[in-house]
Design a protein around this motif. Structure first.
Motif, PDB file in Angstrom:
ATOM      1  N   GLU A 233       9.281  11.926   5.880  1.00 15.25           N
ATOM      2  CA  GLU A 233      10.069  11.517   6.947  1.00 15.25           C
ATOM      3  C   GLU A 233      10.248   9.950   6.651  1.00 15.25           C
ATOM      4  O   GLU A 233       9.268   9.280   6.128  1.00 15.25           O
ATOM      5  CB  GLU A 233       9.057  11.590   8.309  1.00 15.25           C
ATOM      6  N   ASP A 234      11.163   9.355   7.349  1.00 16.85           N
ATOM      7  CA  ASP A 234      11.611   7.820   7.207  1.00 16.85           C
ATOM      8  C   ASP A 234      10.426   7.414   7.822  1.00 16.85           C
ATOM      9  O   ASP A 234       9.813   7.659   9.098  1.00 16.85           O
ATOM     10  CB  ASP A 234      12.788   7.492   7.800  1.00 16.85           C
ATOM     11  N   GLY A 235       9.533   6.423   7.308  1.00 11.67           N
ATOM     12  CA  GLY A 235       8.518   5.538   7.906  1.00 11.67           C
ATOM     13  C   GLY A 235       7.335   6.060   7.500  1.00 11.67           C
ATOM     14  O   GLY A 235       6.254   5.835   8.257  1.00 11.67           O
ATOM     15  N   ALA A 236       7.201   7.209   6.716  1.00 11.68           N
ATOM     16  CA  ALA A 236       5.832   7.717   6.346  1.00 11.68           C
ATOM     17  C   ALA A 236       5.169   6.984   5.734  1.00 11.68           C
ATOM     18  O   ALA A 236       3.809   7.000   5.769  1.00 11.68           O
ATOM     19  CB  ALA A 236       6.172   8.978   5.807  1.00 11.68           C
ATOM     20  N   LEU A 237       5.729   6.267   4.935  1.00 15.64           N
ATOM     21  CA  LEU A 237       4.783   5.079   3.989  1.00 15.64           C
ATOM     22  C   LEU A 237       4.441   3.819   4.913  1.00 15.64           C
ATOM     23  O   LEU A 237       5.332   3.197   5.227  1.00 15.64           O
ATOM     24  CB  LEU A 237       5.856   4.708   2.803  1.00 15.64           C
ATOM     25  N   VAL A 238       3.346   3.575   5.116  1.00 15.45           N
ATOM     26  CA  VAL A 238       2.715   2.577   6.052  1.00 15.45           C
ATOM     27  C   VAL A 238       2.448   1.362   5.361  1.00 15.45           C
ATOM     28  O   VAL A 238       2.743   0.246   5.687  1.00 15.45           O
ATOM     29  CB  VAL A 238       1.735   3.347   6.735  1.00 15.45           C
ATOM     30  N   LEU A 239       1.574   1.663   4.339  1.00 11.83           N
ATOM     31  CA  LEU A 239       1.035   0.602   3.348  1.00 11.83           C
ATOM     32  C   LEU A 239       0.304  -0.654   4.398  1.00 11.83           C
ATOM     33  O   LEU A 239       0.663  -1.893   4.027  1.00 11.83           O
ATOM     34  CB  LEU A 239       2.386  -0.158   2.562  1.00 11.83           C
ATOM     35  N   ASP A 240      -0.469  -0.107   5.318  1.00 13.33           N
ATOM     36  CA  ASP A 240      -1.314  -1.079   5.972  1.00 13.33           C
ATOM     37  C   ASP A 240      -2.709  -1.541   5.229  1.00 13.33           C
ATOM     38  O   ASP A 240      -3.529  -0.726   5.072  1.00 13.33           O
ATOM     39  CB  ASP A 240      -1.709  -0.397   7.305  1.00 13.33           C
ATOM     40  N   ARG A 241      -2.549  -2.515   4.574  1.00  9.31           N
ATOM     41  CA  ARG A 241      -3.470  -3.169   3.814  1.00  9.31           C
ATOM     42  C   ARG A 241      -4.990  -3.316   4.641  1.00  9.31           C
ATOM     43  O   ARG A 241      -5.864  -3.237   4.144  1.00  9.31           O
ATOM     44  CB  ARG A 241      -3.215  -4.121   2.962  1.00  9.31           C
ATOM     45  N   ALA A 242      -4.889  -3.854   5.849  1.00  9.54           N
ATOM     46  CA  ALA A 242      -5.832  -3.976   6.497  1.00  9.54           C
ATOM     47  C   ALA A 242      -6.551  -2.997   6.810  1.00  9.54           C
ATOM     48  O   ALA A 242      -7.889  -2.964   6.760  1.00  9.54           O
ATOM     49  CB  ALA A 242      -5.277  -4.846   7.948  1.00  9.54           C
ATOM     50  N   SER A 243      -6.059  -1.932   7.377  1.00  8.85           N
ATOM     51  CA  SER A 243      -6.727  -0.510   7.602  1.00  8.85           C
ATOM     52  C   SER A 243      -6.923   0.298   6.497  1.00  8.85           C
ATOM     53  O   SER A 243      -7.803   1.291   6.548  1.00  8.85           O
ATOM     54  CB  SER A 243      -5.934   0.231   8.734  1.00  8.85           C
ATOM     55  N   GLY A 244      -6.341  -0.058   5.143  1.00  5.34           N
ATOM     56  CA  GLY A 244      -6.372   0.876   4.454  1.00  5.34           C
ATOM     57  C   GLY A 244      -5.378   2.347   4.370  1.00  5.34           C
ATOM     58  O   GLY A 244      -5.769   3.306   3.567  1.00  5.34           O
ATOM     59  N   ARG A 245      -4.701   2.120   5.200  1.00  2.00           N
ATOM     60  CA  ARG A 245      -3.664   3.388   5.527  1.00  2.00           C
ATOM     61  C   ARG A 245      -2.239   3.297   4.630  1.00  2.00           C
ATOM     62  O   ARG A 245      -1.600   2.514   5.055  1.00  2.00           O
ATOM     63  CB  ARG A 245      -3.443   3.543   6.987  1.00  2.00           C
ATOM     64  N   PHE A 246      -2.378   4.141   3.699  1.00  2.00           N
ATOM     65  CA  PHE A 246      -1.304   4.183   2.903  1.00  2.00           C
ATOM     66  C   PHE A 246       0.052   4.865   3.280  1.00  2.00           C
ATOM     67  O   PHE A 246       1.001   4.098   3.244  1.00  2.00           O
ATOM     68  CB  PHE A 246      -1.732   4.704   1.465  1.00  2.00           C
ATOM     69  N   ALA A 247      -0.128   5.869   3.829  1.00  2.00           N
ATOM     70  CA  ALA A 247       0.865   6.913   4.517  1.00  2.00           C
ATOM     71  C   ALA A 247       0.409   7.543   5.736  1.00  2.00           C
ATOM     72  O   ALA A 247      -0.735   7.799   5.732  1.00  2.00           O
ATOM     73  CB  ALA A 247       1.393   7.796   3.447  1.00  2.00           C
ATOM     74  N   ASP A 248       1.370   8.012   6.521  1.00  2.00           N
ATOM     75  CA  ASP A 248       1.248   8.553   7.844  1.00  2.00           C
ATOM     76  C   ASP A 248       1.147  10.230   7.464  1.00  2.00           C
ATOM     77  O   ASP A 248       2.079  10.585   7.214  1.00  2.00           O
ATOM     78  CB  ASP A 248       2.204   8.436   8.706  1.00  2.00           C
TER      79      ASP A 248
END
Length: 441
Positions: free
Chosen positions: A167-182
């Motif tokens: 989906e659009d926006g599935a790629l998160v790339l949140d380095r602080a939380s370590g969350r790469f994708a939803d």
């Protein structure tokens, strides 16, 4: 039709020109067909003229004599990527067959090209008719015509599902939380069908256009039904205005019946513009090219297209009786076009290969820039085209003639834009970006 319609122009890139003998003419350098720089210059020239797109045909066979059947030295993805890095706005359309590809690989390749080009990729969908093509893929013969389109329909179901698997926006790339994708927005497709089993998801995020532009070129009954369901641009070949109008009306009607907006199916007939400062000069160039055709090679190519061996048929006699189109397992629409052309104009075999040498069944229009512009405006204004697939007889000179002499006339008439109004290929063609099948959820 809307009064403010604007023409769409695609540049069909082929070696050093679309005429069969272009490589022999002094206006060309045949060695350029193997030069990346040659194609880059052509793409940049077309972009400077605000063409919607450039297009590469492709085949997976070569004639045994190494002749005209060699469409290109390069396969499309490699060359289009090389064009993407030297252009910014022009669309990049490549041919890939559903008959000799796998949906996962193809979906990934076109998504990659769309990312690399920032939303300028388009896929020309073909089913591949040639027996020689099949014999390069561990088959003794090609599939039946109906089976090829059945496979193509399932192929498109799989590819579009894969393009939507992120989906659009599935790629998160949140380095602080370590969350790469939803993970909740990345989906297996779990496709199990007659021809394919594909789990998914695609291993590349959703591309800028959502779906790269879908283009189709078959004009048989099966081809038109397929285009009405899937195609957003259609490259077609008609010889007369009446044939163009009939094709245009029928395909738009079929698209509406399929629940689509007919305005979202752009029809672009192929045209080979042979341009001269006078009509006599244009006809002289046309004659020069025709005189360079090798009749034996041309008859061999025609035999392959028709599926009828004409190599021993007298050049100065009409075609022998041809089989009914129902018995043809190759390109049915091209078979009918050539048959009808030969019968309508009562052509000998020699005359027929001369007529086909310029554009392989696409219309060859010979004349001054004003006459070429008049022809384009007539087809556009009288319900036969939304634009044109421009096929210069020689390259690069034929493209220069068109951009410098014909386009200014069409701009003065208010029929073609002065510059780009969007950045993606879909925006050039006035088409929406697909929301994705999981967007509502």
């Amino acid at each position: 039709m809307p009064e403010n319609r604007q023409l769409h122009f695609n540049l069909f890139l082929m070696g050093v020109g679309h005429h069969e003998a272009a490589w022999r003419h002094p206006r060309t350098d045949p060695a350029e067909a193997g030069s990346i720089a040659h194609f880059q210059r052509l793409a940049q020239q077309a972009e400077a003229a605000s063409f919607d797109s450039v297009f590469l045909a492709d085949g997976v066979e070569a004639r045994s004599d190494g002749g005209w059947g060699l469409i290109s030295h390069f396969e499309p993805f490699t060359l289009l990527t090389a064009l993407a890095v030297v252009t910014e706005r022009i669309g990049l359309i490549g041919t890939v067959s559903t008959g000799f590809s796998e949906p996962y690989n193809l979906a990934r390749q076109f998504a990659s090209l769309d990312h690399i080009s920032h939303g300028r990729a388009g896929w020309n969908i073909v089913t591949s008719a040639g027996e020689r093509s099949a014999q390069n893929f561990s088959r003794t013969a090609n599939q039946e015509h109906a089976v090829r389109y059945e496979r193509a329909a399932e192929f498109l179901d799989v590819v579009t599902a894969l393009w939507d698997s992120w989906e659009d926006g599935a790629l998160v790339l949140d380095r602080a939380s370590g969350r790469f994708a939803d993970a909740a927005r990345v989906h297996d497709i779990d496709h199990v069908g007659k021809h394919f089993q594909v789990r998914g998801p695609l291993n590349i995020p959703r591309s800028p256009q959502g779906h790269p532009l879908l283009v189709q070129a078959g004009s048989s009954a099966s081809g038109k039904a397929f285009a009405a369901r899937w195609a957003e641009a259609v490259f077609t070949a008609q010889q007369t205005l009446e044939e163009g109008q009939a094709f245009y009306a029928d395909l738009k009607r079929q698209a509406a019946t399929a629940g689509r907006d007919p305005g979202h199916v752009k029809i672009l007939p192929g045209i080979v513009p042979v341009i001269g400062s006078t009509e006599a000069e244009a006809r002289r160039l046309d004659q020069e090219l025709d005189e360079l055709i090798n009749p034996d090679r041309a008859v061999g190519v025609l035999s392959t297209v028709l599926g009828v061996d004409l190599t021993d048929h007298p050049l100065d006699e009409p075609l022998p009786p041809l089989p009914p189109v129902a018995e043809i397992n190759g390109a049915k629409s091209r078979f009918e076009l050539i048959r009808d052309l030969a019968e309508r104009d009562r052509l000998t075999l020699r005359q027929l290969v001369g007529r086909l040498g310029g554009g392989r069944g696409h219309q060859v229009v010979t004349g001054t820039p004003e006459q070429i512009a008049d022809h384009i405006e007539r087809w556009f204004g009288q319900g036969a085209a939304d634009g044109f697939n421009i096929m210069p007889p020689v390259l690069p000179g034929g493209l220069t003639d068109f951009t410098e002499q014909v386009l200014p006339i069409l701009r003065r008439r208010g029929l073609f834009r002065d510059g780009y109004t969007g950045r993606t290929l879909r925006e050039h063609y006035g088409l929406p970006r697909p929301a994705g099948r999981y967007a509502a959820a």
